[in-house]
Design an enzyme around this catalytic site. Sequence first.
Site, short mmCIF file in Angstrom:
data_model
loop_
_atom_site.label_atom_id
_atom_site.label_comp_id
_atom_site.label_asym_id
_atom_site.label_seq_id
_atom_site.Cartn_x
_atom_site.Cartn_y
_atom_site.Cartn_z
N HIS A 128 49.52 42.62 34.16
CA HIS A 128 49.39 41.22 33.76
C HIS A 128 50.73 40.54 33.99
CE1 HIS A 128 45.41 41.69 32.02
NE2 HIS A 128 45.82 42.79 31.41
N HIS A 138 43.98 45.62 38.77
CA HIS A 138 43.59 46.90 38.19
C HIS A 138 43.38 47.87 39.34
CE1 HIS A 138 39.93 49.47 37.59
NE2 HIS A 138 40.69 49.97 36.64
N ASN A 140 42.51 52.29 39.73
CA ASN A 140 42.49 53.65 39.21
C ASN A 140 41.77 54.55 40.19
OD1 ASN A 140 39.72 54.78 38.04
ND2 ASN A 140 39.74 52.57 37.74
N THR A 141 42.21 55.79 40.24
CA THR A 141 41.49 56.84 40.97
C THR A 141 41.53 58.10 40.13
OG1 THR A 141 43.50 57.37 42.24
CG2 THR A 141 41.87 55.94 43.30
N HIS A 171 41.21 42.47 50.13
CA HIS A 171 39.98 43.09 50.62
C HIS A 171 40.19 43.75 51.97
CE1 HIS A 171 36.66 42.05 47.81
NE2 HIS A 171 37.55 41.14 47.38
N GLY A 284 38.66 61.68 23.56
CA GLY A 284 39.83 61.90 22.71
C GLY A 284 41.14 61.57 23.38
N GLY A 285 41.15 60.61 24.28
CA GLY A 285 42.38 60.23 24.96
C GLY A 285 43.33 59.47 24.06
#
Length: 301
Positions: A128, A138, A140-141, A171, A284-285
């Site tokens: 941000h 954002h 993530n992999t 893109h 449970g992270g």
Amino acid sequence: MTGIFEANGIELDMMDDQKTRAATWFESLRDQICGAFEHLEETHSGPHADWPAGHFERTAWKREGNGDEAGTDSGGGEMSIMRGRVFEKVGVNISQVYGRFDAPFNQQIPGAAEDPRFWAAGISLVAHMHSPFVPAVHMNTRMIVTTQSWFGGGADLTPAFPDHKDTADFHGALKAACDDHDASYYPRYQKWCDEYFYLPHRQETRGVGGIFYDQLASDDWEDDFAFTRDVGRAFLDIYPKIVDRHMNKSWTDEDRDRLMIKRGRYAEFNLLYDRGTKFGLQTGGNIEAILMSLPPVAKWP
């Protein structure tokens, strides 16, 4: 979690090697991204240029459990958080966790209904920005192993002021990564992204999209892993260029107010619909790492 079970019929030694390679890549990508973002902080000359350049602070965390062969919850990760003069708040987190999915959540995860044990590793990033003209992002992999094994992830852009060139370049970078592996990936994953990052109660998408993929498990693990690496590299190449394009521009209070309202939409999606948030809480992270995606300040009209 070494030698507990095999997935997709892959021999245990090979599976352990794949886990190690994937977790090592996510850590390497984290280091590269943090370096690129700190460079932007150091070269910034626009608003808040008199502030000190931001640097990442890293905090390791561990899960509860002793990690024994019975599948007791264990593992952990590392949070990398920076608050600077360009990045109002950015987190680049890595994790490697394992244990058991509790019922009935295990019924929702491929391969976990037969055996609730799992292993998962990945990288998750949300940025941000102070400037209303630099889009939030954002990425993530991840690699997940139950009695099946697969990759997932993606990247998407959320601007307060959409810019055609930013959208096209973002893109374009992701499409090139997709096309190097399978011409069907980009149209499929781009559509999936628009459908996933959608706020039904607002009847609007969260941003201008990107790609989203999950349960990628072809007959060629090496290519699936290579594709996942290429998604990370594409992000690392294009997003700092977009930041650099806009970070030195001035803005008004009205511009900033528009950003705050857009952030409210971002928070709504992540708290109401995001599967990654739900997965982290169910496994449970670390709570701070899971909620890292939320903006530091937001506003509702």
